[in-house]
Motif scaffolding. Structure first.
Motif, PDB file in Angstrom:
ATOM      1  N   ARG A   9       0.834  -1.214   0.000  1.00 27.49           N
ATOM      2  CA  ARG A   9       0.000   0.000   0.000  1.00 27.49           C
ATOM      3  C   ARG A   9       0.866   1.260   0.000  1.00 27.49           C
ATOM      4  N   VAL A  13       0.939   4.135  -2.922  1.00 28.12           N
ATOM      5  CA  VAL A  13       0.717   5.569  -2.680  1.00 28.12           C
ATOM      6  C   VAL A  13       1.881   6.381  -3.241  1.00 28.12           C
ATOM      7  N   GLU A  67      -6.771   7.653  -2.289  1.00 28.17           N
ATOM      8  CA  GLU A  67      -6.008   6.861  -1.324  1.00 28.17           C
ATOM      9  C   GLU A  67      -6.673   6.701   0.039  1.00 28.17           C
TER      10      GLU A  67
END
Length: 501
Positions: A9, A13, A67
């Protein structure tokens, strides 16, 4: 969420920011040092397509919106500081406050009925589509059976999972910073992240928000600066919350600052004073005071909504905060320095006089200046340099306070570009000092200490196994306890006499 998933993750990002040229935007290259310029150019090799189109704020907003909650909250914070990042950048991020894509009305109705355990019509005469949508929830106008207009907040579907994923990624980022960035260790990234995660966890249970709104609403009634809506407890559940309708216009709406009869100077002062009165007088403050959570009406009325994040300060922190502000107001930098050392905010081995000198260098250029003549970006950079120079560590208990102070000043400056934070704070701080540090307050504190001492002695006397000598009585009857009480009261009277002169 596993550590591998959290790592993926974080990588995703970072890649999204690079692809959008939002990490080190090309527009800021002229003001960057050489090393950062080259880093930015290297990263832009991977940027491209539609992702890199638009202004820096637009590109960043698109990434943050995708996000999830934690990223969106970063954008909300940045959007309050147009005086630091520029008006266009802040405006491009402003829709993150309350204008995100909503979820369907049918989903919101089903969520409320599931929580109520009965049809929605048993509580609401009408229930309309969303009027505002933020990172965690959206708001619906509705009417109670008695005709009262209310706002119903409903959490987004699956938001708990998104928050859990964000929390895992934040913890991993903090671990990496702690391990690989020695300069960041004084900022205590792990403790900082835990404060953020705790706030997010509380935000996804709207029963806590209802309780916070009711508690802070009672405190707000002591001052004219800000108000809270009333909680409709029959319409409260873990995933939904009902409040009385907030009158006025959301400050995030450009039309808010053009309302007829609006006193922008008084409104900006009310924002600053409202926050400080909450923090100093009650030790409880609204910690998410961005424009989307403030509804205003002429001439200077404010209703704050969204009590998902509340900050709390203990008596010691309130005292230190008030005395630091009071010292700055009086330009007594030696006193401000002493308070920082007494509170443990600055390590004891540092030079007190040098720290006072540094405070003067920061404070003096600000006093008496029109706010438009003060570069908040440069001021914050100078403050950050000072914390590094004097080895000042982040204080987790003050994270929400510091973040909210920065947000509040940004909001107030948007309302009134000439807003003077110190002038606005002055009456609230002096009122606290007069009440809490006056001779009468000292006498009260002495009395409280004496009473606590007497209770401690009483518990000692009553405790099993206490030596007999501790409870010896004279022939006339009064136990040793009363003799000690007399000594304590006499000492109190003597000390009060000295203080009162």
């Amino acid at each position: 969420m596993s550590r591998v998933a959290a790592s993926l993750r974080l990588i995703a990002v970072g890649w999204a920011l690079v692809r959008a040229d939002a990490l080190i935007p090309r527009e800021v290259e002229p003001v960057l040092p050489s090393s950062a310029k080259w880093a930015g150019r290297a990263l832009r090799i991977f940027a491209g397509g539609k992702a890199r189109q638009g202004r820096p704020g637009e590109r960043l907003a698109r990434v943050l919106e995708r996000e999830g909650p934690a990223a969106i909250k970063v954008g909300q914070f940045l959007s309050t500081r147009a005086d630091i990042f520029g008006g266009p950048f802040a405006e491009d991020l402003s829709h993150l406050k309350d204008r995100l894509a909503p979820f369907p009305l049918s989903v919101a109705r089903a969520e409320i009925e599931r929580g109520l355990g009965r049809p929605l019509e048993t509580v609401f005469a009408s229930f309309e589509g969303p009027v505002a949508a933020a990172s965690l929830a959206q708001a619906h106008p509705a009417t109670l059976l008695d005709g009262t207009k209310v706002a119903v907040k409903v959490l987004r579907p699956g938001i708990e999972l998104r928050v859990a994923q964000d929390s895992a990624a934040l913890r991993l980022a903090a671990d990496l910073a702690e391990r690989w960035a020695p300069a960041a260790r004084r900022l205590r990234p792990r403790q900082f992240v835990e404060v953020v995660i705790r706030a997010l966890d509380l935000e996804v249970d709207l029963r806590f928000e209802a309780a916070g709104c009711a508690e802070l609403g009672e405190a707000m009634k002591a001052d004219p600066y800000m108000r809270a809506p009333d909680v409709v407890w029959d319409g409260v559940g873990k995933r939904f919350l009902t409040l009385s309708w907030a009158p006025g216009v959301a400050l995030s709406d450009p039309a808010a600052l053009t309302l007829e009869g609006l006193d922008r100077k008084a409104l900006a002062e009310a924002v600053t004073r409202g926050f400080l009165a909450q923090a100093l007088d009650h030790g409880l403050f609204h910690a998410d005071l961005h424009e989307g959570n403030l509804f205003v009406a002429a001439p200077a009325s404010i209703v704050a909504v969204d009590y998902g994040i509340l900050g709390r300060l203990g008596p010691a922190e309130r005292k230190y905060l008030a005395e630091i502000l009071y010292g700055f107001l009086n330009r007594d930098y030696a006193r401000v320095a002493a308070i920082h050392f007494d509170a443990g905010y600055v390590p004891a081995h540092q030079d007190r006089d040098a720290f006072a000198q540094a405070l003067r260098a920061v404070g003096e250029p600000v006093f008496g200046r029109d706010a438009r003549q003060v570069s908040m970006g440069k001021l914050l950079a100078q403050l950050f340099e000072m914390t590094a120079l004097f080895d000042m560590a982040l204080r987790p208990e003050l994270v929400l306070l510091q973040k909210t102070m920065v947000t509040v000043e940004g909001v107030a400056r948007r309302i009134d570009p000439t807003h003077d934070l110190w002038a606005a704070a002055d009456p609230v701080v002096r009122r606290w000092i007069a009440r809490e540090l006056s001779p009468a307050a000292k006498v009260r504190d002495f009395a409280d200490e004496a009473l606590r001492a007497l209770r401690a002695i009483a518990r000692l006397v009553e405790a099993p196994g206490v030596p007999a000598v501790a409870v010896v009585q004279t022939r006339s009857g009064p136990p040793l306890l009363w003799f000690l009480a007399g000594v304590a009261v006499a000492g109190l009277a003597f000390a009060a006499g000295i203080w009162l002169g």
